[in-house]
Design an enzyme around this catalytic site. Sequence first.
Site, PDB file in Angstrom:
ATOM      1  N   LYS A  14       4.505 -12.029   6.699  1.00 46.29           N
ATOM      2  CA  LYS A  14       3.735 -13.214   7.113  1.00 46.29           C
ATOM      3  C   LYS A  14       3.570 -14.201   5.952  1.00 46.29           C
ATOM      4  O   LYS A  14       3.786 -15.392   6.115  1.00 46.29           O
ATOM      5  CB  LYS A  14       2.335 -12.813   7.630  1.00 46.29           C
ATOM      6  CG  LYS A  14       2.365 -11.884   8.821  1.00 46.29           C
ATOM      7  CD  LYS A  14       0.965 -11.593   9.346  1.00 46.29           C
ATOM      8  CE  LYS A  14       0.075 -10.810   8.400  1.00 46.29           C
ATOM      9  NZ  LYS A  14       0.470  -9.396   8.195  1.00 46.29           N
ATOM     10  N   ARG A  89      -7.844 -11.091  13.135  1.00 39.94           N
ATOM     11  CA  ARG A  89      -7.487  -9.672  13.132  1.00 39.94           C
ATOM     12  C   ARG A  89      -8.336  -8.887  14.130  1.00 39.94           C
ATOM     13  O   ARG A  89      -8.111  -7.691  14.303  1.00 39.94           O
ATOM     14  CB  ARG A  89      -7.719  -9.095  11.740  1.00 39.94           C
ATOM     15  CG  ARG A  89      -6.449  -9.059  10.861  1.00 39.94           C
ATOM     16  CD  ARG A  89      -6.885  -8.697   9.468  1.00 39.94           C
ATOM     17  NE  ARG A  89      -5.936  -7.960   8.701  1.00 39.94           N
ATOM     18  CZ  ARG A  89      -5.234  -8.488   7.675  1.00 39.94           C
ATOM     19  NH1 ARG A  89      -5.332  -9.761   7.381  1.00 39.94           N
ATOM     20  NH2 ARG A  89      -4.430  -7.723   6.969  1.00 39.94           N
ATOM     21  N   ARG A 128       6.520  -3.927  -3.016  1.00 40.96           N
ATOM     22  CA  ARG A 128       5.686  -5.062  -3.433  1.00 40.96           C
ATOM     23  C   ARG A 128       4.617  -4.603  -4.420  1.00 40.96           C
ATOM     24  O   ARG A 128       4.286  -5.314  -5.365  1.00 40.96           O
ATOM     25  CB  ARG A 128       5.028  -5.694  -2.189  1.00 40.96           C
ATOM     26  CG  ARG A 128       4.266  -6.977  -2.488  1.00 40.96           C
ATOM     27  CD  ARG A 128       3.841  -7.665  -1.215  1.00 40.96           C
ATOM     28  NE  ARG A 128       2.647  -7.093  -0.639  1.00 40.96           N
ATOM     29  CZ  ARG A 128       2.117  -7.463   0.542  1.00 40.96           C
ATOM     30  NH1 ARG A 128       2.697  -8.410   1.241  1.00 40.96           N
ATOM     31  NH2 ARG A 128       1.027  -6.911   0.998  1.00 40.96           N
ATOM     32  N   ARG A 146      -4.060   0.814   6.259  1.00 45.53           N
ATOM     33  CA  ARG A 146      -3.983  -0.600   6.690  1.00 45.53           C
ATOM     34  C   ARG A 146      -3.150  -0.717   7.967  1.00 45.53           C
ATOM     35  O   ARG A 146      -3.485  -1.491   8.860  1.00 45.53           O
ATOM     36  CB  ARG A 146      -3.380  -1.454   5.578  1.00 45.53           C
ATOM     37  CG  ARG A 146      -4.380  -1.699   4.446  1.00 45.53           C
ATOM     38  CD  ARG A 146      -3.691  -2.101   3.161  1.00 45.53           C
ATOM     39  NE  ARG A 146      -3.007  -3.370   3.271  1.00 45.53           N
ATOM     40  CZ  ARG A 146      -1.984  -3.724   2.481  1.00 45.53           C
ATOM     41  NH1 ARG A 146      -1.539  -2.911   1.565  1.00 45.53           N
ATOM     42  NH2 ARG A 146      -1.436  -4.910   2.615  1.00 45.53           N
TER      43      ARG A 146
HETATM   44  P1  AMP Z   1      -3.629  -9.279   3.710  1.00 47.45           P
HETATM   45  O1  AMP Z   1      -3.434 -10.078   2.471  1.00 47.45           O
HETATM   46  O2  AMP Z   1      -3.548 -10.090   4.960  1.00 47.45           O
HETATM   47  O3  AMP Z   1      -2.736  -8.060   3.756  1.00 47.45           O
HETATM   48  O4  AMP Z   1      -5.142  -8.725   3.668  1.00 47.45           O
HETATM   49  C1  AMP Z   1      -5.550  -7.844   2.658  1.00 47.45           C
HETATM   50  C2  AMP Z   1      -6.916  -7.286   3.011  1.00 47.45           C
HETATM   51  O5  AMP Z   1      -7.868  -8.345   3.090  1.00 47.45           O
HETATM   52  C3  AMP Z   1      -7.009  -6.565   4.352  1.00 47.45           C
HETATM   53  O6  AMP Z   1      -6.604  -5.215   4.276  1.00 47.45           O
HETATM   54  C4  AMP Z   1      -8.509  -6.707   4.654  1.00 47.45           C
HETATM   55  O7  AMP Z   1      -9.268  -5.804   3.873  1.00 47.45           O
HETATM   56  C5  AMP Z   1      -8.810  -8.114   4.123  1.00 47.45           C
HETATM   57  N1  AMP Z   1      -8.610  -9.140   5.175  1.00 47.45           N
HETATM   58  C6  AMP Z   1      -7.704 -10.153   5.170  1.00 47.45           C
HETATM   59  N2  AMP Z   1      -7.805 -10.897   6.282  1.00 47.45           N
HETATM   60  C7  AMP Z   1      -8.797 -10.336   7.022  1.00 47.45           C
HETATM   61  C8  AMP Z   1      -9.363 -10.626   8.291  1.00 47.45           C
HETATM   62  N3  AMP Z   1      -8.924 -11.643   9.050  1.00 47.45           N
HETATM   63  N4  AMP Z   1     -10.384  -9.846   8.720  1.00 47.45           N
HETATM   64  C9  AMP Z   1     -10.851  -8.826   7.978  1.00 47.45           C
HETATM   65  N5  AMP Z   1     -10.333  -8.482   6.788  1.00 47.45           N
HETATM   66  C10 AMP Z   1      -9.318  -9.221   6.303  1.00 47.45           C
END
Ligand code: AMP
Length: 190
Positions: A14, A89, A128, A146
């Site tokens: 993404k 999410r 990564r 995750r």
């Molecule tokens: P990402 O960079 O999208 O992989 O997000 C990394 C982490 O940030 C996730 O595992 C969550 O802990 C938190 N996070 C990011 N976006 C959200 C969201 N929309 N709702 C809740 N937690 C989020």
Amino acid sequence: MTNLVLFGPPGAGKGTQAEILKKKFNLVHISTGDVFRYNIKNETELGTLAKSFMDKGQLVPDEVTIKMLNAEVEKNVGAKGFIFDGFPRTTAQAQALDELLASKNTEVAAMIALEVEDKILILRLLERGKTSGRKDDADEAVITNRIAVYYKETAILKDYYEKQDKYYGVDGEGDVKDITVRLATVIEGL
Ligand code: AMP
């Protein structure tokens, strides 16, 4: 306005694709994960709160995330449109996004999902993790959590957007450039 939700499990690509698409379509890219990481780096109150959840691979509570997202949208009032990456999410977040965009007389144009097999996701995230400096990429147990959280809490949003005829699935495996072409074809057809 063209507002896109770029969707898919962790490691689906993404962030990579949003960076390319924002330039191609002149959109503002909001990654909730990036905003949280920025806050952690700068040791803000939001960062401290988010960190405890992120390190375990859990979702940051809706109330906190929605408030932060609203503020990010407000910072970009003149935008031609947004690419939301990593948000929504949960159903509560999707509803909050609908309300926010409705208050600006606009809406989500499409949810575009990058579809990638779990095995490939884990390999990509571990790779990564070698360079990203992200704690949540370095530990296979956190990665697995995750992905599990994605299936348990987030994947349901496919139905939410399908009901509105806004869901588009795209093959997220293969060459980055080929995946961009697939995504751009969907966006140009909206
Ligand atoms: P990402 O960079 O999208 O992989 O997000 C990394 C982490 O940030 C996730 O595992 C969550 O802990 C938190 N996070 C990011 N976006 C959200 C969201 N929309 N709702 C809740 N937690 C989020």
